[in-house]
Write a protein that holds these residues in place. Structure first.
Motif, PDB file in Angstrom:
ATOM      1  N   UNK A 237      12.743  15.051  79.071  1.00 11.21           N
ATOM      2  CA  UNK A 237      11.204  14.719  79.203  1.00 11.21           C
ATOM      3  C   UNK A 237      10.416  15.903  79.164  1.00 11.21           C
ATOM      4  N   UNK A 238      10.842  16.965  79.902  1.00 10.98           N
ATOM      5  CA  UNK A 238       9.849  18.104  79.764  1.00 10.98           C
ATOM      6  C   UNK A 238       9.664  18.534  78.323  1.00 10.98           C
ATOM      7  N   UNK A 239      10.953  18.887  77.439  1.00 14.02           N
ATOM      8  CA  UNK A 239      11.041  19.249  76.227  1.00 14.02           C
ATOM      9  C   UNK A 239      10.044  18.482  75.521  1.00 14.02           C
ATOM     10  N   UNK A 240       9.975  17.106  75.475  1.00 16.12           N
ATOM     11  CA  UNK A 240       9.178  16.312  74.630  1.00 16.12           C
ATOM     12  C   UNK A 240       7.861  16.112  74.990  1.00 16.12           C
ATOM     13  N   UNK A 241       7.567  16.316  76.281  1.00 11.83           N
ATOM     14  CA  UNK A 241       6.281  16.321  76.710  1.00 11.83           C
ATOM     15  C   UNK A 241       5.401  17.721  76.074  1.00 11.83           C
ATOM     16  N   UNK A 242       6.160  18.974  76.001  1.00  8.84           N
ATOM     17  CA  UNK A 242       5.543  19.917  75.799  1.00  8.84           C
ATOM     18  C   UNK A 242       5.676  20.044  74.191  1.00  8.84           C
ATOM     19  N   UNK A 243       6.582  19.376  73.464  1.00  8.90           N
ATOM     20  CA  UNK A 243       6.703  19.455  72.220  1.00  8.90           C
ATOM     21  C   UNK A 243       5.615  18.398  71.393  1.00  8.90           C
ATOM     22  N   UNK A 244       4.868  17.661  72.235  1.00  6.35           N
ATOM     23  CA  UNK A 244       3.671  16.919  71.645  1.00  6.35           C
ATOM     24  C   UNK A 244       2.397  17.739  71.510  1.00  6.35           C
ATOM     25  N   UNK A 245       2.482  18.924  71.690  1.00  3.93           N
ATOM     26  CA  UNK A 245       1.684  19.930  71.286  1.00  3.93           C
ATOM     27  C   UNK A 245       1.653  20.043  70.006  1.00  3.93           C
ATOM     28  N   UNK A 246       0.638  19.666  68.958  1.00  2.70           N
ATOM     29  CA  UNK A 246       0.864  19.686  67.440  1.00  2.70           C
ATOM     30  C   UNK A 246       0.678  21.077  66.871  1.00  2.70           C
ATOM     31  N   UNK A 247       1.630  21.942  67.002  1.00 10.57           N
ATOM     32  CA  UNK A 247       1.536  23.432  66.689  1.00 10.57           C
ATOM     33  C   UNK A 247       2.716  23.739  65.587  1.00 10.57           C
ATOM     34  N   UNK A 248       3.495  22.894  65.341  1.00  9.74           N
ATOM     35  CA  UNK A 248       4.569  22.959  64.136  1.00  9.74           C
ATOM     36  C   UNK A 248       4.403  21.564  63.299  1.00  9.74           C
ATOM     37  N   UNK A 249       5.032  21.710  62.199  1.00  7.64           N
ATOM     38  CA  UNK A 249       5.239  20.557  61.084  1.00  7.64           C
ATOM     39  C   UNK A 249       6.278  19.643  61.710  1.00  7.64           C
TER      40      UNK A 249
END
Length: 318
Positions: A237-249
C-alpha cells in the motif's frame, strides 16, 4: 520527454541495485498457475472499480449502467498502460462519459475526481491501519517516519476535501478553481446519502487495494519468493500510494524503485522485489489489452475522435 527520461533513470537505479541473474532465474521458473490467478484477480479488480465508480456517477444523478461502467473502466485501464501518465485512464473516462454517454463535463470530471479521491483516502487508511505491523517489519526510523507521513497526509487530504462541501454558497466558493473542488466535494456528500451506498463504496475501495496486495503476494508465490501475506499488506500500500504521483510513464520506474527500497528495508531480497514489480507491470499491461480491444471494437473511439455523429453511441446507451 521529461517523464521518459525520469522513467529510464529510475529503472536504471532499480536494476543497478539487484542481481539480474537472480531476476532471470526467477522469471524462468515462474509458476503459470499463480500467474493465471494474478491475471484473474486484476480483471476482477477492474470490475470492482467499475462498480464503485458507477455508484459515484449515480450519486451525481446520471444513470450509468454497470455494463457501461465496466466497459469504460477496462478501456481506462488500457490508456493507463499506454499513455505517458498514470492518470491517462482518468482522462479517458472523463472524455468518454462526457462525450460518448452525454453525461456532461461537470458530472464526468467530478465523478472521476471523487473516485480517485476515495481510492487514495482508502489507501491511506490502509497504510495507517497497518503501521504497527509495518514498524515491526521495518526498523529504519526514517522509513517509518516516511510511511507515517504518507498515510497521515493521505488521510488529512481526504478529510479536507470532504469538508469543502461545507463552504458551498460562501465567499470562498468564488475563488478561482475552488468552486470546482467544492462542487466535487458536494458529489462526495451525495455518495454518503444513503449511508448504505457509502458503506458499499468503502467496502469496494478496500477490496480494490487488498486485490493489489493479493496479486503482489500471488506473484511472489509464482516466483517462489519467501514473502508472507501480512508483510505484503504492509509494504505494497505505501508503494502504491506514492506511485500514484504521475511523474513517470504508467508508473514504470517509480514503482520498481519503491518496491526495491521497501523490500530492502524489510530485509528481503531486492531481486525478488524487482521481479515481482516487473511481472505485475506486465500483468497489468496484459489486462489493459482487454480494454484496448474493447476500445477498438467500440464506437466510442469514433465519437472520441469526432469522426462519427450522435447516432454512433445510441447502442451504448440501450
Amino acid at each position: 520527454m521529461v517523464k521518459a527520461a525520469l522513467t529510464a533513470l529510475l529503472i536504471y537505479f532499480a536494476v543497478r541495485s539487484v542481481n539480474l541473474q537472480t531476476v532471470t532465474e526467477r522469471v524462468a521458473e515462474i509458476d503459470a498457475a499463480w500467474l493465471v490467478l494474478v491475471i484473474a484477480v486484476l480483471i476482477a479488480q477492474i470490475g470492482v472499480q467499475a462498480v464503485r465508480w458507477q455508484q459515484i456517477v449515480q450519486a451525481a444523478r446520471f444513470p450509468l449502467a454497470a455494463a457501461a461502467a465496466a466497459r469504460l473502466s477496462f478501456i481506462a485501464a488500457f490508456f493507463n498502460q499506454t499513455l505517458p501518465s498514470t492518470i491517462g485512464g482518468d482522462a479517458a473516462r472523463i472524455w468518454m462519459l462526457a462525450q460518448g454517454y452525454k453525461a456532461g463535463w461537470r458530472i464526468a470530471t467530478y465523478s472521476v475526481f471523487v473516485d480517485r479521491a476515495i481510492g487514495v483516502f482508502a489507501l491511506a487508511l490502509l497504510v495507517s491501519f497497518c503501521l504497527p505491523w509495518t514498524y515491526a517489519f521495518v526498523q529504519d526510523s526514517v522509513a517509518r517516519l516516511a510511511v507515517t507521513l504518507v498515510g497521515v497526509a493521505g488521510l488529512a487530504g481526504g478529510m479536507v476535501f470532504a469538508a469543502l462541501s461545507l463552504f458551498s454558497d460562501t465567499r470562498i466558493e468564488r475563488l478561482w478553481g475552488v468552486h470546482h473542488l467544492i462542487a466535487a466535494s458536494m458529489v462526495l456528500r451525495q455518495v454518503a446519502r444513503p449511508a448504505r451506498r457509502l458503506a458499499f463504496v468503502a467496502v469496494c475501495s478496500m477490496l480494490i487495494h487488498l486485490a493489489t496486495v493479493f496479486a503482489s503476494w500471488s506473484m511472489a508465490k509464482a516466483i517462489g519468493a519467501p514473502v508472507g501475506f501480512l508483510l505484503m499488506t504492509c509494504l505494497i500500500p505505501p508503494v502504491v500510494l506514492i506511485a500514484t504521483v504521475p511523474i513517470t510513464i504508467a508508473g514504470w520506474g517509480l514503482r520498481e524503485s519503491l518496491m526495491v527500497t521497501a523490500f530492502t528495508l524489510a530485509g528481503l531480497n531486492a531481486s525478488d522485489a524487482l521481479t515481482i514489480s516487473l511481472l505485475l507491470g506486465a500483468a497489468n499491461f496484459a489486462v489493459g489489452l482487454i480494454g484496448g480491444g474493447l476500445w477498438v471494437a467500440s464506437r466510442l473511439r469514433f465519437k472520441a475522435m469526432g469522426a462519427e455523429p450522435e447516432a454512433a453511441i445510441s447502442y451504448e446507451r440501450r
